[in-house]
Design a protein around this motif. Structure first.
Motif, PDB file in Angstrom:
ATOM      1  N   VAL A  27      33.788  -9.542 -19.596  1.00 50.25           N
ATOM      2  CA  VAL A  27      33.394 -10.490 -18.554  1.00 50.25           C
ATOM      3  C   VAL A  27      31.979 -10.200 -18.052  1.00 50.25           C
ATOM      4  CG1 VAL A  27      34.004 -11.447 -16.305  1.00 50.25           C
ATOM      5  CG2 VAL A  27      35.805 -10.710 -17.888  1.00 50.25           C
ATOM      6  N   SER A  28      31.193 -11.263 -17.876  1.00 48.30           N
ATOM      7  CA  SER A  28      29.824 -11.105 -17.382  1.00 48.30           C
ATOM      8  C   SER A  28      29.811 -10.986 -15.859  1.00 48.30           C
ATOM      9  CB  SER A  28      28.979 -12.322 -17.783  1.00 48.30           C
ATOM     10  OG  SER A  28      29.335 -13.449 -17.009  1.00 48.30           O
ATOM     11  N   GLU A  29      28.682 -10.545 -15.322  1.00 48.60           N
ATOM     12  CA  GLU A  29      28.517 -10.418 -13.873  1.00 48.60           C
ATOM     13  C   GLU A  29      27.335 -11.266 -13.412  1.00 48.60           C
ATOM     14  OE1 GLU A  29      28.146  -6.270 -13.079  1.00 48.60           O
ATOM     15  OE2 GLU A  29      30.217  -5.814 -13.637  1.00 48.60           O
ATOM     16  N   VAL A  30      27.230 -12.450 -13.977  1.00 51.21           N
ATOM     17  CA  VAL A  30      26.118 -13.342 -13.662  1.00 51.21           C
ATOM     18  C   VAL A  30      26.333 -14.022 -12.311  1.00 51.21           C
ATOM     19  CG1 VAL A  30      25.028 -15.524 -14.346  1.00 51.21           C
ATOM     20  CG2 VAL A  30      25.448 -13.767 -16.043  1.00 51.21           C
ATOM     21  N   LYS A  55      25.406 -15.999 -19.054  1.00 51.25           N
ATOM     22  CA  LYS A  55      26.603 -15.162 -19.194  1.00 51.25           C
ATOM     23  C   LYS A  55      26.605 -14.412 -20.531  1.00 51.25           C
ATOM     24  CE  LYS A  55      29.560 -18.212 -16.398  1.00 51.25           C
ATOM     25  NZ  LYS A  55      30.747 -19.108 -16.433  1.00 51.25           N
ATOM     26  N   GLY A  56      26.301 -15.143 -21.604  1.00 52.37           N
ATOM     27  CA  GLY A  56      26.307 -14.524 -22.918  1.00 52.37           C
ATOM     28  C   GLY A  56      25.229 -13.469 -23.064  1.00 52.37           C
ATOM     29  N   HIS A  57      24.046 -13.772 -22.545  1.00 48.57           N
ATOM     30  CA  HIS A  57      22.942 -12.809 -22.618  1.00 48.57           C
ATOM     31  C   HIS A  57      23.272 -11.555 -21.818  1.00 48.57           C
ATOM     32  CE1 HIS A  57      18.844 -11.376 -23.052  1.00 48.57           C
ATOM     33  NE2 HIS A  57      18.801 -11.148 -21.752  1.00 48.57           N
ATOM     34  N   GLU A  79      30.442  -5.536 -36.543  1.00 49.88           N
ATOM     35  CA  GLU A  79      29.754  -6.816 -36.463  1.00 49.88           C
ATOM     36  C   GLU A  79      30.565  -7.726 -35.554  1.00 49.88           C
ATOM     37  OE1 GLU A  79      27.560  -9.935 -39.542  1.00 49.88           O
ATOM     38  OE2 GLU A  79      29.017  -8.470 -40.275  1.00 49.88           O
ATOM     39  N   CYS A  80      29.878  -8.433 -34.671  1.00 52.18           N
ATOM     40  CA  CYS A  80      30.576  -9.264 -33.692  1.00 52.18           C
ATOM     41  C   CYS A  80      29.911 -10.621 -33.526  1.00 52.18           C
ATOM     42  CB  CYS A  80      30.599  -8.583 -32.324  1.00 52.18           C
ATOM     43  SG  CYS A  80      31.560  -7.073 -32.239  1.00 52.18           S
ATOM     44  N   VAL A  81      30.741 -11.593 -33.198  1.00 52.14           N
ATOM     45  CA  VAL A  81      30.266 -12.882 -32.724  1.00 52.14           C
ATOM     46  C   VAL A  81      30.691 -12.978 -31.272  1.00 52.14           C
ATOM     47  CG1 VAL A  81      30.575 -15.378 -32.853  1.00 52.14           C
ATOM     48  CG2 VAL A  81      30.342 -14.056 -34.945  1.00 52.14           C
ATOM     49  N   LEU A  82      29.725 -13.075 -30.380  1.00 51.94           N
ATOM     50  CA  LEU A  82      30.004 -13.153 -28.943  1.00 51.94           C
ATOM     51  C   LEU A  82      29.767 -14.584 -28.474  1.00 51.94           C
ATOM     52  CD1 LEU A  82      28.896 -10.672 -26.197  1.00 51.94           C
ATOM     53  CD2 LEU A  82      28.414 -13.097 -25.918  1.00 51.94           C
ATOM     54  N   VAL A  83      30.712 -15.125 -27.713  1.00 52.55           N
ATOM     55  CA  VAL A  83      30.572 -16.496 -27.207  1.00 52.55           C
ATOM     56  C   VAL A  83      30.835 -16.525 -25.708  1.00 52.55           C
ATOM     57  CG1 VAL A  83      31.490 -18.852 -27.274  1.00 52.55           C
ATOM     58  CG2 VAL A  83      31.212 -17.571 -29.406  1.00 52.55           C
ATOM     59  N   ALA A  84      29.936 -17.205 -24.999  1.00 58.63           N
ATOM     60  CA  ALA A  84      30.102 -17.437 -23.562  1.00 58.63           C
ATOM     61  C   ALA A  84      30.106 -18.939 -23.322  1.00 58.63           C
ATOM     62  CB  ALA A  84      28.963 -16.791 -22.779  1.00 58.63           C
ATOM     63  N   CYS A  85      30.845 -19.373 -22.327  1.00 55.65           N
ATOM     64  CA  CYS A  85      30.965 -20.806 -22.033  1.00 55.65           C
ATOM     65  C   CYS A  85      30.870 -21.071 -20.529  1.00 55.65           C
ATOM     66  CB  CYS A  85      32.310 -21.358 -22.510  1.00 55.65           C
ATOM     67  SG  CYS A  85      32.691 -21.081 -24.238  1.00 55.65           S
ATOM     68  N   ASP A  86      30.517 -22.298 -20.218  1.00 52.43           N
ATOM     69  CA  ASP A  86      30.608 -22.744 -18.827  1.00 52.43           C
ATOM     70  C   ASP A  86      30.868 -24.250 -18.825  1.00 52.43           C
ATOM     71  OD1 ASP A  86      30.032 -21.610 -15.928  1.00 52.43           O
ATOM     72  OD2 ASP A  86      29.367 -23.691 -15.996  1.00 52.43           O
ATOM     73  N   SER A  87      31.682 -24.703 -17.890  1.00 46.17           N
ATOM     74  CA  SER A  87      32.052 -26.117 -17.839  1.00 46.17           C
ATOM     75  C   SER A  87      31.875 -26.695 -16.449  1.00 46.17           C
ATOM     76  CB  SER A  87      33.512 -26.303 -18.277  1.00 46.17           C
ATOM     77  OG  SER A  87      33.724 -25.835 -19.578  1.00 46.17           O
ATOM     78  N   MET A  88      31.503 -27.987 -16.410  1.00 45.28           N
ATOM     79  CA  MET A  88      31.401 -28.728 -15.153  1.00 45.28           C
ATOM     80  C   MET A  88      31.819 -30.171 -15.400  1.00 45.28           C
ATOM     81  SD  MET A  88      27.929 -27.492 -13.228  1.00 45.28           S
ATOM     82  CE  MET A  88      27.845 -25.893 -12.444  1.00 45.28           C
ATOM     83  N   LEU A  89      32.355 -30.791 -14.379  1.00 43.80           N
ATOM     84  CA  LEU A  89      32.775 -32.176 -14.468  1.00 43.80           C
ATOM     85  C   LEU A  89      31.750 -33.060 -13.767  1.00 43.80           C
ATOM     86  CD1 LEU A  89      35.258 -33.888 -15.482  1.00 43.80           C
ATOM     87  CD2 LEU A  89      36.017 -33.882 -13.091  1.00 43.80           C
ATOM     88  N   GLU A  90      31.275 -34.078 -14.464  1.00 46.69           N
ATOM     89  CA  GLU A  90      30.325 -35.029 -13.877  1.00 46.69           C
ATOM     90  C   GLU A  90      31.069 -36.314 -13.536  1.00 46.69           C
ATOM     91  OE1 GLU A  90      25.769 -36.494 -14.688  1.00 46.69           O
ATOM     92  OE2 GLU A  90      27.102 -36.314 -16.415  1.00 46.69           O
TER      93      GLU A  90
END
Length: 227
Positions: A27-30, A55-57, A79-90
């Motif tokens: 988990v990130s601390e952004v 978040k991913g960075h 070797e890893c693939v790291l993925v971060a996401c964020d969602s918002m509703l418009e």
């Protein structure tokens, strides 16, 4: 190759496990508010992409700098693939994140009754590899996608009961499609995974653009983890 999910979202974790991916969660601390304050005139698409990137960075940098140890699972490939996401509703020209409190959630649920909205999700992917000197970032990319959502009529009583359940308080736009809120969503146009929190078709495409294979991630799949 191992998948690292830079998110504490149970919904995203569940989607990945159901898709044959058993990720490591970091988990990130952004400070999300600070990221958004720096983008006062950005579009919804730009904002979710910026949040996912931050978040991913954050997590990728912590791994590279040794502040987060990627745990081993048997003999973990370096070797890893790291993925971060964020969602918002418009909706109605407004961008809605998590309401955090009951009154805000109730107002939003009422406003969404008989309306159409767009769920935007930003995705940030990082390809990392460990060598004798430690972890290094080989490549990264950021993309976003959207899904149209059509809400049905929601009565005052239903809105109050939904908010009282607590489910809407910590989800983008005050709604989920894979929980109690699914009863109020009559139609969607686009990837339904995206509405839940992570577009796995988009992640697969992002990986392919970097020369990586989604199916390589199945090597560490534990069928019991998705049950």
């Amino acid at each position: 190759m191992q998948f690292v999910l830079a998110s504490q979202s149970p919904a995203r974790l569940r989607i990945l496990r159901e898709a044959g991916i058993d990720p490591i969660v970091c988990v990130s601390e952004v400070d999300e508010d600070a990221v958004l304050e720096a983008l006062p005139h950005a579009s919804a698409e730009e904002k979710v992409r910026a949040l996912a990137t931050a978040k991913g960075h954050c997590v990728a940098s912590a791994i590279v700098e040794g502040r987060i140890n990627v745990p081993e699972a048997g003999k973990l490939p370096r070797e890893c693939v790291l993925v971060a996401c964020d969602s918002m509703l418009e909706s109605g020209g407004k961008l809605l994140g998590k309401p955090h409190d009951s009154q805000t959630a109730l107002t939003r649920v009422k406003e969404l009754s008989m309306s159409q909205a767009t769920l935007w999700s930003g995705h940030y992917l990082v390809h990392l590899r460990e060598n004798t000197a430690g972890w290094e970032i080989l490549a990264n990319s950021a993309h976003s996608c959207s899904t149209k959502i059509c809400f049905g009529a929601i009565s005052e009583e239903e809105a109050a009961a939904y908010v009282a359940s607590g489910e809407p308080l910590e989800v983008a736009g005050s709604f989920t499609i894979d929980g109690l809120g699914g009863a109020f969503i009559e139609e969607i146009h686009g990837d339904h995974h995206n509405v839940i929190g992570i577009s796995i078709p988009l992640v697969r495409t992002m990986m392919a653009d970097l020369g990586l294979k989604w199916t390589d991630l199945w090597e560490h799949w534990n069928p019991q983890a998705s049950n």
